[in-house]
Design an enzyme around this catalytic site. Sequence first.
Site, PDB file in Angstrom:
ATOM      1  N   LYS A   1       8.087  86.331  80.869  1.00  0.00           N
ATOM      2  CA  LYS A   1       8.154  85.037  80.186  1.00  0.00           C
ATOM      3  C   LYS A   1       7.069  84.089  80.683  1.00  0.00           C
ATOM      4  CE  LYS A   1      12.387  84.620  78.795  1.00  0.00           C
ATOM      5  NZ  LYS A   1      13.815  84.386  78.856  1.00  0.00           N
TER       6      LYS A   1
ATOM      7  N   PHE B   1      12.703  77.656  82.150  1.00  0.00           N
ATOM      8  CA  PHE B   1      13.923  78.247  82.699  1.00  0.00           C
ATOM      9  C   PHE B   1      14.158  79.569  81.989  1.00  0.00           C
ATOM     10  CE2 PHE B   1      16.489  75.500  85.528  1.00  0.00           C
ATOM     11  CZ  PHE B   1      15.529  74.514  85.717  1.00  0.00           C
TER      12      PHE B   1
ATOM     13  N   CYS C   1      14.386  72.710  80.483  1.00  0.00           N
ATOM     14  CA  CYS C   1      15.654  73.253  80.963  1.00  0.00           C
ATOM     15  C   CYS C   1      16.632  73.454  79.801  1.00  0.00           C
ATOM     16  CB  CYS C   1      16.220  72.267  81.986  1.00  0.00           C
ATOM     17  SG  CYS C   1      17.505  72.951  82.985  1.00  0.00           S
TER      18      CYS C   1
ATOM     19  N   ASN D   1      25.239  76.568  71.600  1.00  0.00           N
ATOM     20  CA  ASN D   1      25.496  77.439  72.755  1.00  0.00           C
ATOM     21  C   ASN D   1      26.246  76.647  73.820  1.00  0.00           C
ATOM     22  OD1 ASN D   1      23.507  76.191  74.653  1.00  0.00           O
ATOM     23  ND2 ASN D   1      22.109  76.802  73.009  1.00  0.00           N
TER      24      ASN D   1
HETATM   25  O1  C5P Z   1      12.811  82.663  75.494  1.00  0.00           O
HETATM   26  P1  C5P Z   1      13.893  81.990  76.241  1.00  0.00           P
HETATM   27  O2  C5P Z   1      14.781  81.143  75.352  1.00  0.00           O
HETATM   28  O3  C5P Z   1      14.681  82.838  77.152  1.00  0.00           O
HETATM   29  O4  C5P Z   1      13.094  80.993  77.193  1.00  0.00           O
HETATM   30  C1  C5P Z   1      13.733  80.063  77.965  1.00  0.00           C
HETATM   31  C2  C5P Z   1      12.802  78.912  78.253  1.00  0.00           C
HETATM   32  O5  C5P Z   1      12.094  78.528  77.082  1.00  0.00           O
HETATM   33  C3  C5P Z   1      13.545  77.669  78.674  1.00  0.00           C
HETATM   34  O6  C5P Z   1      12.704  76.955  79.545  1.00  0.00           O
HETATM   35  C4  C5P Z   1      13.772  76.942  77.375  1.00  0.00           C
HETATM   36  O7  C5P Z   1      13.962  75.560  77.560  1.00  0.00           O
HETATM   37  C5  C5P Z   1      12.495  77.239  76.635  1.00  0.00           C
HETATM   38  N1  C5P Z   1      12.621  77.304  75.178  1.00  0.00           N
HETATM   39  C6  C5P Z   1      12.067  76.324  74.385  1.00  0.00           C
HETATM   40  N2  C5P Z   1      12.129  76.409  73.022  1.00  0.00           N
HETATM   41  C7  C5P Z   1      12.760  77.456  72.437  1.00  0.00           C
HETATM   42  C8  C5P Z   1      13.327  78.457  73.230  1.00  0.00           C
HETATM   43  C9  C5P Z   1      13.255  78.355  74.590  1.00  0.00           C
HETATM   44  O8  C5P Z   1      11.510  75.353  74.934  1.00  0.00           O
HETATM   45  N3  C5P Z   1      12.811  77.509  71.124  1.00  0.00           N
END
Ligand code: C5P
Length: 410
Positions: free
Chosen positions: A345, A331, A279, A216
């Site tokens: 969330k 985040f 983050c 991404n």
């Molecule tokens: O669910 P979403 O991706 O929108 O959530 C965002 C948050 O979750 C961010 O803090 C991101 O770093 C964390 N995240 C994570 N592991 C994942 C997906 C998101 O730590 N597989």
Amino acid sequence: MSLIGKSVLLLIGGGVAAYKSLELIRVIRKRGGSVRCILTKAGAEFVTPLSVSSLSGEKVFTDLFSLTDEAEMGHIELSRSADLVVVAPATADLLAKMAQGLANDLASTTLLATDKRVLVAPAMNVRMWQHAATQRNIETLKGDGVLFVGPDEGEMACGEFGPGRMAEPSVIADAIEAALSQRMSLLGSGSLIGRHVLVTSGPTHEAIDPVRYIANRSSGKQGHAIAAAAARAGARVTLVSGPVAIPDPQGVTTAHVETASEMLRAVEAALPADIAVFCAAVADWRVETQSGDKLKKTEGGPPALALTPNPDILATIAHRKGERPSLVVGFAAETSNVIDYARSKLDKKACDLIVANDVGGDSGVMGGDMNTVHIVSKDAVDSWPKLSKADVAERLVALFATKFAPKVRL
Ligand code: C5P
């Protein structure tokens, strides 16, 4: 920035790099600061007390048991008379003494007696720097809130190559300014000295085959800025970074990973932490079965890629029974209904705060230098104005710090 009105207590250890400390004295004074120096016995083998006092314009302190010195200014008073204590060069021996709390000469006694922040500029042979004992001492010292600048990598006086060269005087002076900066003192009672802050940053890359991957647009700028700001606030910081094109922040231990699974492992290895800030823009899915060979264009058309979910790192850590950081921050990058999604969330991922931002349309957040965020907690939403990512980081760190009583006085 300048050092006008600031006083530094400089401890000069015994290493070839001691000659650079003479230049450091000059730079500090040129920037408006004053310097009082302690020269260790070994340090005096490399530079003379006369050159140190000529450049600093002050008496040089060399001997713990000098009755005249003690009468004029006791070592306890000396240790507290400055705004910052700087050790340059910090030899392996001095670092070991500091980590152990030994006090058998003026320099080590002063370091143990001080109530001020300590910044060290290590300088030693590459093998000595890499030795497990030195690395253990460094971890201990970081945990105690000691700040580090350098060492640099390069050719050393002993003819070997690698990390161990003392940072350049102008860089040490920059680190002194940062340690004494207004922003730090603004954090005041909320300083993060003695705390361990864990930050994830950047994207993850999920391999499809040896040459292709799912990724991404995350640049890592916001996460890296938070790690740097936490370090400036005195925290020991571990940054777990996905593949990014920006440099590792200063004074931070950075682990480089590619995939979400690697990121989770690195995060778990870094625990315990007091604060964890997630983050990173972690890929939600990875390819179920990575191809060992590059996928070929075939007559049958494009390959069907079966995806499987990645571990949710934030949710995994926030739901932990043991070693859950006291403050878990997530985040939420959304393109619509930013605050509503952030609230849900917060619940689903069991975190304490969500920093929500709108990455939709032409916001320019992804990869850009500005950010507009909303701080969402269980019972409040605080919307901040558009700020640089560096300023968002400073404010976030100041906010985190308010949730912790200081471990050490500034
Ligand atoms: O669910 P979403 O991706 O929108 O959530 C965002 C948050 O979750 C961010 O803090 C991101 O770093 C964390 N995240 C994570 N592991 C994942 C997906 C998101 O730590 N597989």
